[in-house]
Design a protein around this motif. Structure first.
Motif, PDB file in Angstrom:
ATOM      1  N   ILE A   1       1.016  -1.147  -0.096  1.00 44.28           N
ATOM      2  CA  ILE A   1      -0.112   0.020   0.005  1.00 44.28           C
ATOM      3  C   ILE A   1       0.885   1.218  -0.025  1.00 44.28           C
ATOM      4  O   ILE A   1       1.852   1.325   0.819  1.00 44.28           O
ATOM      5  N   VAL A   2       0.614   2.211  -0.917  1.00 42.79           N
ATOM      6  CA  VAL A   2       1.377   3.352  -0.933  1.00 42.79           C
ATOM      7  C   VAL A   2       0.428   4.472  -0.843  1.00 42.79           C
ATOM      8  O   VAL A   2       1.021   5.881  -0.854  1.00 42.79           O
ATOM      9  N   GLU A   3      -0.636   4.597  -0.941  1.00 40.58           N
ATOM     10  CA  GLU A   3      -1.667   5.848  -0.843  1.00 40.58           C
ATOM     11  C   GLU A   3      -3.033   5.450  -0.571  1.00 40.58           C
ATOM     12  O   GLU A   3      -3.531   4.131  -0.631  1.00 40.58           O
ATOM     13  N   ILE A   4      -3.685   6.044   0.408  1.00 42.84           N
ATOM     14  CA  ILE A   4      -4.980   5.843   0.697  1.00 42.84           C
ATOM     15  C   ILE A   4      -5.982   7.184   0.614  1.00 42.84           C
ATOM     16  O   ILE A   4      -5.287   8.301   1.226  1.00 42.84           O
ATOM     17  N   ASP A   5      -6.582   7.275  -0.279  1.00 40.37           N
ATOM     18  CA  ASP A   5      -7.396   8.490  -0.263  1.00 40.37           C
ATOM     19  C   ASP A   5      -6.698   9.846  -0.738  1.00 40.37           C
ATOM     20  O   ASP A   5      -7.028  11.073   0.159  1.00 40.37           O
TER      21      ASP A   5
ATOM     22  N   TYR B   1      -0.027   9.859   0.632  1.00 39.68           N
ATOM     23  CA  TYR B   1       0.954   8.862   0.311  1.00 39.68           C
ATOM     24  C   TYR B   1       0.934   8.165   1.839  1.00 39.68           C
ATOM     25  O   TYR B   1       1.332   9.002   2.577  1.00 39.68           O
ATOM     26  N   THR B   2       1.445   7.073   1.797  1.00 41.90           N
ATOM     27  CA  THR B   2       1.756   6.271   2.942  1.00 41.90           C
ATOM     28  C   THR B   2       3.129   5.577   3.106  1.00 41.90           C
ATOM     29  O   THR B   2       3.678   5.276   1.887  1.00 41.90           O
ATOM     30  N   GLU B   3       3.864   5.592   4.115  1.00 46.31           N
ATOM     31  CA  GLU B   3       4.868   4.366   4.048  1.00 46.31           C
ATOM     32  C   GLU B   3       4.430   3.271   3.484  1.00 46.31           C
ATOM     33  O   GLU B   3       3.290   2.571   3.839  1.00 46.31           O
ATOM     34  N   PRO B   4       5.249   2.407   2.636  1.00 46.06           N
ATOM     35  CA  PRO B   4       4.860   1.077   2.056  1.00 46.06           C
ATOM     36  C   PRO B   4       4.569   0.379   3.142  1.00 46.06           C
ATOM     37  O   PRO B   4       5.107   0.178   4.171  1.00 46.06           O
ATOM     38  N   ALA B   5       3.387  -0.436   3.080  1.00 43.85           N
ATOM     39  CA  ALA B   5       2.945  -1.365   3.938  1.00 43.85           C
ATOM     40  C   ALA B   5       2.472  -2.628   3.240  1.00 43.85           C
ATOM     41  O   ALA B   5       1.575  -2.526   2.308  1.00 43.85           O
ATOM     42  N   GLU B   6       3.279  -3.788   3.595  1.00 42.97           N
ATOM     43  CA  GLU B   6       2.697  -4.965   3.017  1.00 42.97           C
ATOM     44  C   GLU B   6       1.423  -5.465   3.172  1.00 42.97           C
ATOM     45  O   GLU B   6       0.865  -5.437   4.533  1.00 42.97           O
TER      46      GLU B   6
ATOM     47  N   PRO C   1       1.340   8.109   7.411  1.00 49.10           N
ATOM     48  CA  PRO C   1       1.725   8.755   6.069  1.00 49.10           C
ATOM     49  C   PRO C   1       3.062   9.159   5.831  1.00 49.10           C
ATOM     50  O   PRO C   1       4.200   9.247   6.769  1.00 49.10           O
ATOM     51  N   TYR C   2       3.512   9.461   4.673  1.00 50.59           N
ATOM     52  CA  TYR C   2       4.747   9.328   4.259  1.00 50.59           C
ATOM     53  C   TYR C   2       5.432  10.694   4.431  1.00 50.59           C
ATOM     54  O   TYR C   2       6.497  10.680   4.799  1.00 50.59           O
ATOM     55  N   ASP C   3       4.743  11.851   4.724  1.00 46.99           N
ATOM     56  CA  ASP C   3       5.063  12.954   5.123  1.00 46.99           C
ATOM     57  C   ASP C   3       5.128  13.065   6.638  1.00 46.99           C
ATOM     58  O   ASP C   3       5.710  14.133   7.292  1.00 46.99           O
ATOM     59  N   LYS C   4       4.647  11.960   7.364  1.00 52.29           N
ATOM     60  CA  LYS C   4       4.865  11.742   8.855  1.00 52.29           C
ATOM     61  C   LYS C   4       4.436  13.211   9.771  1.00 52.29           C
ATOM     62  O   LYS C   4       4.966  13.833  10.599  1.00 52.29           O
ATOM     63  N   THR C   5       3.311  13.676   9.152  1.00 49.19           N
ATOM     64  CA  THR C   5       2.648  14.732   9.817  1.00 49.19           C
ATOM     65  C   THR C   5       1.980  14.282  11.289  1.00 49.19           C
ATOM     66  O   THR C   5       1.393  13.023  11.408  1.00 49.19           O
ATOM     67  N   PRO C   6       2.671  14.679  12.518  1.00 52.60           N
ATOM     68  CA  PRO C   6       2.214  14.397  13.671  1.00 52.60           C
ATOM     69  C   PRO C   6       0.731  14.531  14.112  1.00 52.60           C
ATOM     70  O   PRO C   6       0.070  15.130  13.676  1.00 52.60           O
TER      71      PRO C   6
END
Length: 623
Positions: A238-242, A245-250, A333-338
């Motif tokens: 998984i690289v994106e939801i809605d 972008y997300t950290e890759p997740a198997e 999230p790939y941008d790691k917004t806290p």
């Protein structure tokens, strides 16, 4: 370069990339003539669907990040009003282009046009659909893809495909809807689809090459039913939801509710000996009944070789709820917004489904069933001056909440209903803070519980909240469970918050956020054409929710929900009473009709006799 330094440089790099994309930005224009066409996507039934330019399936909208998107829509349906919502678009400073009728615009009547014009400063997988009454189940929905050459995974795949999945009805919604919210359906059982589609058809082949990696964009454009998704003998990342972008997740199985999207990377095997089923399974738990001829599972294929067999999926689970899908709450999230902390505005809501005094089933947030105002809420903002900050002007049954700009908003949503609900917030992606229960084999365990499980902030270990919560714009509320979401009110606009099961929205499962209304007045300029549409539709575009322009705090004449059932009555009691009253009236009517028939006959006889006597007396006088 260390990872920490890379993270610190990301904002600067993002700014440089943004400036470069702005230099390359272009205007992408679509001309849509919306008309009825005939289609038979499941091969079972010819029916009318909403087409564009005489075609269905509808065109996929494709733009690059930073482009200006212009859609010129003409309503050629002849008998239905319409609109377009660009689902997931934040519409920064263009809330008037968001599309939901009576929220940010008037419905576009037959013979009228509306131009939607906005900048796409975001990336990812979205879709567009009608947002006027029950219109998108009739086929008015399709993918909207925002390409981004700067995505972190852009060089990780060789090609991409989009897969839409949807439920499908053989009847027009104008025929289905009257049988849904009615005394004859007091439990609110949703209409059962007739079939399920992938890419608006069945038995689809996705041509792939051995050893290559593909980006698959997955979109549930259905009106009701969630779908489980997996590919036999393949895993994916998984690289994106809605659009986030997300950290890759198997993962190996996804649960995709109505309106949710995922982008996944799938690497092909090195052999072309066989083709592999792409499996979608409708969540049958959502259905009150499952007709014997309804095929819940669909098989499409990763086609390595056109000449190899195309086997049907080997589904071994007894019921689909036994599947164990990936939990979206765990994505980073790939941008790691806290995590947004210390909410300025915390709103606790409870979903219930109850009968009103007509015996029909309606949906509620804190006992309010959303009822459309007489003036679109955005137009009330624009015409109410300083009173725009007063929630009263938006009406008691729109359930409008006024937010200050840049407030941290927390929504605690408890589910008093035994069904799940995918909630969508326009204008934002929100953080997924907490949910109970989470996805997995126990997701439906609480459906038969005596009491719903309610969120208790004081009993919750908030230190266990994710450091970098996943963000998306549609999140599933579990049956008899809860979720907690947060967002920053940094996008002044009028934003709809609603269940994306279209049947539930029609029952009133919605509310409105009026975000920084005075800033809206300063930053938004509604085109004259949009007001012209209101004129053509006969909808007022000034005043409060009751269309009162003299006293914005006077709501006399506003639209309100029906009254509550009298104490002690049940839906079944209402049904019994209605039919008893009908029977009584029919009985009295028959008695009256029979009695009147006799009186009329006798009166006629008396008239005839009196006439004969007069004739005889006249003859005597003449003699």
């Amino acid at each position: 370069m260390t990872m920490a330094l890379t993270r610190r440089l990301l904002p600067w790099l993002a700014s440089i990339v943004f400036l470069l994309t702005q230099c390359q930005a272009k205007t992408v224009t679509y001309d849509f003539n919306v008309t009825w066409v005939t289609a038979n996507p499941d091969g079972l039934y010819d029916r009318q669907v909403v087409g564009i330019n005489g075609q269905w399936p509808l065109p996929v909208i494709e733009v690059d990040k930073g482009d200006q998107l212009v859609v010129n829509m003409y309503n050629g349906l002849g008998d239905k009003s319409t609109s377009i919502h660009f689902h997931g678009m934040y519409q920064t400073n263009t809330t008037d282009m968001d599309g939901p009728s009576m929220v940010t615009q008037c419905p576009v009547p037959p013979g009228s046009s509306m131009t939607y014009n906005f900048t796409v400063n975001q990336n990812g997988t979205y879709w567009y659909h009608c947002h006027t009454d029950n219109c998108y189940p009739d086929g008015y929905r399709q993918a909207l893809i925002v390409h981004d050459n700067a995505s972190y995974f852009h060089d990780m795949y060789d090609d991409e495909f989009t897969l839409t999945m949807s439920d499908w009805y053989h009847e027009l919604t104008e025929k289905i809807a009257p049988t849904f919210i009615t005394v004859d359906n007091p439990t609110g059982g949703e209409p059962i689809p007739d079939s399920f589609l992938v890419n608006d058809t069945m038995n689809t082949n996705i041509p792939v090459e051995a050893g290559k990696t593909y980006l698959l964009r997955l979109i549930n454009i259905g009106a009701f039913v969630a779908q489980y998704f997996y590919i036999e003998d393949h895993t994916f990342r998984i690289v994106e939801i809605d659009g986030v972008y997300t950290e890759p997740a198997e993962a190996s199985i996804l649960y995709i509710a109505a309106a949710q999207r995922y982008s996944i990377l799938v690497t092909m095997k090195n052999s072309t000996d066989q083709n592999y089923p792409i499996v979608t399974i409708a969540d049958s738990v959502l259905l009150d009944t499952v007709p014997s001829d309804l095929q819940l599972n669909q098989t499409n294929w990763l086609q390595y070789s056109a000449s190899a067999a195309h086997p049907q999926a080997n589904i071994t689970v007894a019921v689909c709820s036994d599947l164990n899908p990936f939990d979206d709450l765990t994505l980073i999230p790939y941008d790691k917004t806290p995590l947004l902390t210390n909410p300025d505005h915390s709103l606790t809501l409870t979903v219930t489904m109850q009968n009103l005094d007509n015996g029909a089933d309606y949906a509620f947030l804190n006992d309010i069933s959303y009822t459309k105002p007489k003036v679109p809420a955005l137009y009330t903002v624009m015409s109410s001056g300083d009173l725009a900050t007063n929630p009263t002007v938006y009406g008691t049954n729109t359930h409008s909440v006024v937010l200050d700009e840049n407030q941290i908003v927390e929504i605690i949503l408890n589910n008093g209903d035994t069904g799940s609900h995918p909630f969508h917030l326009h204008g934002h992606a929100f953080q997924l803070v907490d949910r109970f229960p989470s996805y997995g084999p126990h997701f439906y365990d609480y459906v038969d519980a005596t009491d719903p499980v309610v969120y208790n902030a004081s009993a919750t270990n908030q230190s266990a909240f994710p450091e970098y919560p996943a963000r998306r714009d549609v999140f599933v509320l579990p049956p008899q469970g809860y979720f907690v979401i947060r967002f920053k009110a940094d996008n002044p606009g009028v934003w709809f918050f609603h269940c994306h099961i279209d049947w539930h929205l029609s029952q009133g499962l919605a509310m409105v956020f009026i975000e920084a209304p005075l800033a809206i007045q300063e930053r938004v300029a509604i085109p004259q054409q949009h007001y012209d549409v209101c004129e053509a539709a006969g909808v007022p575009y000034e005043g409060n929710a009751a269309a009162n322009t003299e006293d914005f705090l006077d709501l006399k004449g506003q639209n309100v929900q029906l009254g509550w059932l009298p104490a002690g009555f049940t839906a079944k009691g209402i049904v019994a009473m209605v039919f008893s009253v009908i029977s009584a009236f029919l009985g009295m009517g028959m008695i009256s009709l029979y009695g009147l028939s006799d009186i009329k006959t006798g009166a006629n006889r008396r008239t005839e006799g009196e006439g004969l006597q007069e004739q005889e007396q006249e003859q005597v006088r003449e003699e």
